[in-house]
Every structure is written in C-alpha cells, then in structure tokens.
Design an enzyme around this catalytic site. Sequence first.
Site, mmCIF file in Angstrom:
data_model
loop_
_atom_site.group_PDB
_atom_site.id
_atom_site.type_symbol
_atom_site.label_atom_id
_atom_site.label_comp_id
_atom_site.label_asym_id
_atom_site.label_seq_id
_atom_site.Cartn_x
_atom_site.Cartn_y
_atom_site.Cartn_z
ATOM 1 N N LYS A 22 0.844 -1.212 0.000
ATOM 2 C CA LYS A 22 0.000 0.000 0.000
ATOM 3 C C LYS A 22 0.869 1.249 0.000
ATOM 4 C CE LYS A 22 -1.433 1.811 3.972
ATOM 5 N NZ LYS A 22 -1.436 3.183 4.455
ATOM 6 N N ASN A 23 1.842 1.289 0.922
ATOM 7 C CA ASN A 23 2.590 2.536 1.091
ATOM 8 C C ASN A 23 3.548 2.818 -0.057
ATOM 9 O OD1 ASN A 23 1.190 3.175 3.332
ATOM 10 N ND2 ASN A 23 2.785 2.605 4.804
ATOM 11 N N ARG A 96 -3.718 11.136 4.283
ATOM 12 C CA ARG A 96 -2.580 12.044 4.366
ATOM 13 C C ARG A 96 -1.664 11.958 3.158
ATOM 14 N NH1 ARG A 96 -1.007 14.158 8.823
ATOM 15 N NH2 ARG A 96 1.119 14.096 8.033
ATOM 16 N N CYS A 120 -3.317 13.259 12.932
ATOM 17 C CA CYS A 120 -4.183 12.072 12.863
ATOM 18 C C CYS A 120 -4.058 11.319 14.176
ATOM 19 C CB CYS A 120 -3.843 11.212 11.660
ATOM 20 S SG CYS A 120 -2.362 10.255 11.855
ATOM 21 N N ARG A 125 2.075 14.645 13.208
ATOM 22 C CA ARG A 125 2.508 14.401 11.838
ATOM 23 C C ARG A 125 2.610 15.670 10.996
ATOM 24 N NH1 ARG A 125 -0.184 9.027 9.546
ATOM 25 N NH2 ARG A 125 1.755 8.960 8.388
ATOM 26 N N PRO A 126 3.557 16.552 11.359
ATOM 27 C CA PRO A 126 3.745 17.774 10.576
ATOM 28 C C PRO A 126 4.301 17.468 9.182
ATOM 29 C CG PRO A 126 5.492 17.553 12.215
ATOM 30 C CD PRO A 126 4.511 16.430 12.464
ATOM 31 N N VAL A 127 4.247 18.473 8.282
ATOM 32 C CA VAL A 127 4.811 18.286 6.937
ATOM 33 C C VAL A 127 5.898 19.346 6.675
ATOM 34 C CG1 VAL A 127 2.883 17.072 5.859
ATOM 35 C CG2 VAL A 127 2.854 19.575 5.959
ATOM 36 N N ASP A 128 6.465 19.891 7.767
ATOM 37 C CA ASP A 128 7.476 20.943 7.620
ATOM 38 C C ASP A 128 8.657 20.485 6.761
ATOM 39 O OD1 ASP A 128 7.881 19.167 9.823
ATOM 40 O OD2 ASP A 128 9.479 20.451 10.584
ATOM 41 N N LEU A 129 9.056 19.223 6.892
ATOM 42 C CA LEU A 129 10.236 18.758 6.134
ATOM 43 C C LEU A 129 9.918 18.630 4.650
ATOM 44 C CD1 LEU A 129 11.505 16.051 8.650
ATOM 45 C CD2 LEU A 129 12.252 18.436 8.415
ATOM 46 N N ASP A 310 5.053 0.377 12.027
ATOM 47 C CA ASP A 310 3.797 -0.191 11.510
ATOM 48 C C ASP A 310 3.602 -1.654 11.918
ATOM 49 O OD1 ASP A 310 3.230 2.211 10.354
ATOM 50 O OD2 ASP A 310 3.725 1.610 8.313
ATOM 51 N N ILE A 332 8.797 6.562 16.852
ATOM 52 C CA ILE A 332 8.494 7.303 15.612
ATOM 53 C C ILE A 332 7.295 8.230 15.782
ATOM 54 C CG2 ILE A 332 8.026 7.111 13.128
ATOM 55 C CD1 ILE A 332 10.713 5.889 13.849
ATOM 56 N N ARG A 402 -8.496 -0.064 4.582
ATOM 57 C CA ARG A 402 -7.564 0.890 3.965
ATOM 58 C C ARG A 402 -6.269 0.206 3.565
ATOM 59 N NH1 ARG A 402 -6.739 6.278 7.169
ATOM 60 N NH2 ARG A 402 -5.609 6.592 5.253
HETATM 61 C C1 EPZ Z 1 4.991 6.695 6.419
HETATM 62 O O1 EPZ Z 1 4.381 7.818 7.025
HETATM 63 C C2 EPZ Z 1 3.933 5.621 6.364
HETATM 64 N N1 EPZ Z 1 2.790 6.112 5.602
HETATM 65 C C3 EPZ Z 1 3.476 5.251 7.768
HETATM 66 O O2 EPZ Z 1 2.554 4.177 7.672
HETATM 67 C C4 EPZ Z 1 4.697 4.797 8.577
HETATM 68 O O3 EPZ Z 1 4.304 4.553 9.888
HETATM 69 C C5 EPZ Z 1 5.778 5.887 8.544
HETATM 70 O O4 EPZ Z 1 6.100 6.235 7.171
HETATM 71 C C6 EPZ Z 1 7.063 5.481 9.240
HETATM 72 O O5 EPZ Z 1 7.569 4.329 8.642
HETATM 73 C C7 EPZ Z 1 2.818 6.079 4.278
HETATM 74 O O6 EPZ Z 1 3.780 5.692 3.645
HETATM 75 C C8 EPZ Z 1 1.584 6.530 3.585
HETATM 76 P P1 EPZ Z 1 7.529 9.849 8.308
HETATM 77 P P2 EPZ Z 1 5.094 9.252 6.953
HETATM 78 O O7 EPZ Z 1 7.531 11.118 7.517
HETATM 79 O O8 EPZ Z 1 5.794 9.365 5.660
HETATM 80 C C9 EPZ Z 1 8.063 13.242 11.620
HETATM 81 C C10 EPZ Z 1 0.467 3.113 7.895
HETATM 82 O O9 EPZ Z 1 -0.130 2.609 8.869
HETATM 83 N N2 EPZ Z 1 7.944 14.231 10.537
HETATM 84 O O10 EPZ Z 1 8.623 8.882 8.073
HETATM 85 O O11 EPZ Z 1 4.071 10.255 7.304
HETATM 86 C C11 EPZ Z 1 6.748 12.489 11.856
HETATM 87 O O12 EPZ Z 1 5.848 13.208 12.640
HETATM 88 C C12 EPZ Z 1 1.173 4.434 8.033
HETATM 89 O O13 EPZ Z 1 0.512 2.583 6.781
HETATM 90 C C13 EPZ Z 1 8.173 15.563 10.829
HETATM 91 O O14 EPZ Z 1 8.449 15.949 11.955
HETATM 92 O O15 EPZ Z 1 6.119 9.103 8.139
HETATM 93 C C14 EPZ Z 1 7.250 11.215 12.499
HETATM 94 O O16 EPZ Z 1 7.460 11.440 13.859
HETATM 95 C C15 EPZ Z 1 0.956 5.073 9.361
HETATM 96 N N3 EPZ Z 1 8.047 16.479 9.809
HETATM 97 C C16 EPZ Z 1 8.601 10.987 11.801
HETATM 98 O O17 EPZ Z 1 8.952 12.241 11.223
HETATM 99 C C17 EPZ Z 1 7.747 16.110 8.523
HETATM 100 O O18 EPZ Z 1 7.659 16.985 7.657
HETATM 101 C C18 EPZ Z 1 8.594 9.949 10.705
HETATM 102 O O19 EPZ Z 1 7.482 10.199 9.841
HETATM 103 C C19 EPZ Z 1 7.535 14.744 8.256
HETATM 104 C C20 EPZ Z 1 7.647 13.818 9.279
#
Ligand code: EPZ
Length: 431
Positions: A22-23, A96, A120, A125-129, A310, A332, A402
């Site tokens: 899925k991801n 998201r 969520c 889960r910010p998107v600043d990066l 996950d 995480i 999902r």
């Molecule tokens: C992906 O989410 C997956 N989702 C998640 O799976 C998975 O848990 C996660 O990666 C970690 O492996 C999808 O691929 C759709 P991250 P993502 O950016 O990309 C912080 C599921 O159940 N962060 O690696 O959103 C964030 O808050 C889902 O299938 C920032 O601070 O995860 C987290 O603490 C749930 N700023 C950490 O980084 C940002 O801009 C890692 O998140 C982005 C992230």
Amino acid sequence: MDRIAIVGGAKLNGQIPISGAKNSAIKLMAASLLTDEPLRLTNMPRLADTRFLGKLLQRLGAEVVEAEGPDGGETLLTTREIVSGFAPYDLVRQMRASFNVLGPLLARTGQAKVSLPGGCTIGARPVDLHLKALEALGARIDLHEGYVYAQAPRGLKGAVINFPINSVGATEHAMLAAVLADGDTVLENAAAEPELADLAECLNAMGAKVSGAGTRTVHIQGVSRLHGATHSVIPDRIETGTYAVAAAMAGGEVRLTRTRGHLIQSLIDKLIEAGVEVTTHDDGLTVKRGPDRLRPVEIETAPHPGFATDLQAQFMALMTLADGESIIRETIFENRFMHVPELGRLGADISVQGGEARVRGVEALTGAQVMATDLRASVSLVIAGLAARGETIVNRVYHLDRGFERLEEKLGACGAQVRRLKGDGVEAEVE
Ligand code: EPZ
C-alpha cells in the site's frame, strides 16, 4: 459500517499470498502525474486507500483504469494534461498521503494548491520537512487558511537537502519533485525504507536518474521529461510481518508467498528471539510456532532497517501471551499506543509510560468487543482475537480495509474463523 468477528483458538496452517505494498502503491500512483504518458502499475493492491487516491488523481486530470493482469491487479494511469492543481482539504484530510501530489504537480506545471493534511490519531505528523525540501528546490511556498500555495514558475532547481530526521514521506516527496528539476539534487540523511527504492526504480523506468534510494544518501540528476513505463509494486512488508505475527500468535505453520524475508529482517530476528521458527525461501518465508509459550522480548521502533512502527501494535498483541514481561518502545510517533486499552479489554496486562509500554504476559485472552483506532492497531486486535477464548468483534473495520486486501479470506484459507459482519448502520469516517 462493517465489523469483523473472530472466534479464537484455531491454528493457522496453509499459505498466504502477500499483496503489493500500500505505502508504495500510493506514491507510485502520484508519480504518474509526472508524465503525459501511461504508467502501468502491476501487483497493485486493491484497497480503500488506492481507490481513494485514484479518485483524487482523476480530479487532477488522470485517467485511471483498473484491470486484472497475470500478476494480479493492474492500474493504468495516464495524465495527458493536468486539468487542476488543486487538492482540497476534504480529500487530503481523509488520506494524508494525498499531500504527496504537491511535488509532482509543482514539478510538472510550476504551481499547486494543496491542503495541509492536519494531524491524525497516531500523532501530530507535521509536513514541515516536505515544505522545506520543496523550498530548497526553489519553490515559493505560502501558507493561507490551511492550504499550501506552491509556485515555481521557472521550474525547480537541484539542491542539497539534509533532512534532520529520516522521514519517509518527505524523502519520497523530495524525490518526486527533484526528478524533473534543473540540475543535481542530493538527499542526505534520507529515509531508507524499501518503498523508497521501489519509487526510485519506477521513476528510473520512466526515464529519471536516481541512485542510492534505499540508503541514507540519494543522488538525483534532473531530467527535462519523463515517459511512460511498467512497474511491479514491491511486496507489502507490513502485510508480510502482520501475517507472520498472526501465525506466531495462533500457532501452526504458514507459508507467506510472493514476498521477501529480508524486507522484515528486524521482525524475523525478534520472532526467533521469542521462540518462533522462521525460515526464508526464494518466494517468501515460513513461520512455525509450536505449543510452548513464547519468550518475552524487548523491541524499539526505528527507521528502516530497524523495527517498523507499523508492526509495533501487532507485535505487542503477540507479547500479551508471552511468558514474562516485554518492553515495547515507540520512537516514531508520539501517540501510537491506542490499541493498548483495546487489548486490555481482551484481558492483556499492559501499562504505558510515555513512549514505553510494559506488557506482562497473561495465560489467556478472552474475546470481547473492541474498537479499531487506526489501520495497524485494528489488525493487532484481529491478531489478539485469533488466540483469544471465544469471540472477538472488531468495530470500525474501515480502518482495516484501507490497508489489508481480503484479510478474512487470507486468514480463513489457513483455518482461522474470521468473518465480516456487514453494516451496522453507522456511517464510516475515514481519518
Ligand atoms: C509513512 O508515514 C507511512 N505512511 C506510515 O505508515 C509509517 O508509519 C511511517 O512512514 C514510518 O515508517 C505512508 O507511507 C503513507 P515519516 P510518513 O515522515 O511518511 C516526523 C500506515 O499505517 N515528521 O517517516 O508520514 C513524523 O511526525 C502508516 O501505513 C516531521 O516531523 O512518516 C514522524 O514522527 C501510518 N516532519 C517521523 O517524522 C515532517 O515533515 C517519521 O514520519 C515529516 C515527518
């Protein structure tokens, strides 16, 4: 809204074919926006999330055609023209990963307006990066009323981007944008999840020049256009790990096919430590569990190749029946223990302090009504139900739909007593 009923106690014996990830699938679908030629994705899982993203892509101008091919589900995506660069709040809030259309829209047309996704159930889960990466590539980003307005009228420019943490989404997003940038991009401290390598492989088949994906440093040589391609989606490592844990929980012997053991090596190591027999083969792995109680194990979630967040909920469900106390640390996401009170309803003995859960194994779980809170938490309740005495009913099954394709069928084929109870009149809500 459907529910799942599980009568616990049956051993699992048989074979489970693993679906495409899925991801990965949803990011590959977003990549189709980068070209006006068709992108054919094979080994596609048929899930609520992929259907949902298909609808968003259609609004943006994609033609999305689903078919059955020799390798399972196929999706053909063709975006001859971007007809809209607008992804509204209602759509991005519901899933998201829809946010990741921002980069491809910007790279292809120089502009986009995409809603911020918001938090969520598992964390803020910010998107600043993501936004910093796009800015580094030369985009102008403005935030107004919950929307990201992004512009790059003269196109994106290659850059060196050093991520402070390993973010899967931000790394993918930067990759999706930088492939069409002018010049070279280096992503440092990138996420190294297998889905990143899968995305790069697909982009390269489309004519991109990406190397190092799946390691901490990714090099991207920008190209002026991408073309159509055919790409097979990588096996779903979280589905693989989930069924491995399910087999360990229920006992019996299950062969997981159409997957690869190395995708979940950190889980395999912990299963073996707990007393489960795991053997890998060319087409996947076999998980076998005898009658003895499992040993308690300590785990800490971490970016790949560490223990996947996950799979944390599923492993916790397994440890509820271990012979002693296990420690589970979530590093995480800040709120990813929502399954704890629900496992407690089944008789599990778990206490949580901050990001650490202590799971004191009990002799038996007992079936009860439980509530799914997110995708992986939901499936941990199904796993617990497989070993609980009596019947467990998991409510809010739309979370499971999902991310798990034909879950009841796959478990049922191995002897589990799992059935779907159709609709209870309550409207589904999607996070
Ligand atoms: C992906 O989410 C997956 N989702 C998640 O799976 C998975 O848990 C996660 O990666 C970690 O492996 C999808 O691929 C759709 P991250 P993502 O950016 O990309 C912080 C599921 O159940 N962060 O690696 O959103 C964030 O808050 C889902 O299938 C920032 O601070 O995860 C987290 O603490 C749930 N700023 C950490 O980084 C940002 O801009 C890692 O998140 C982005 C992230």
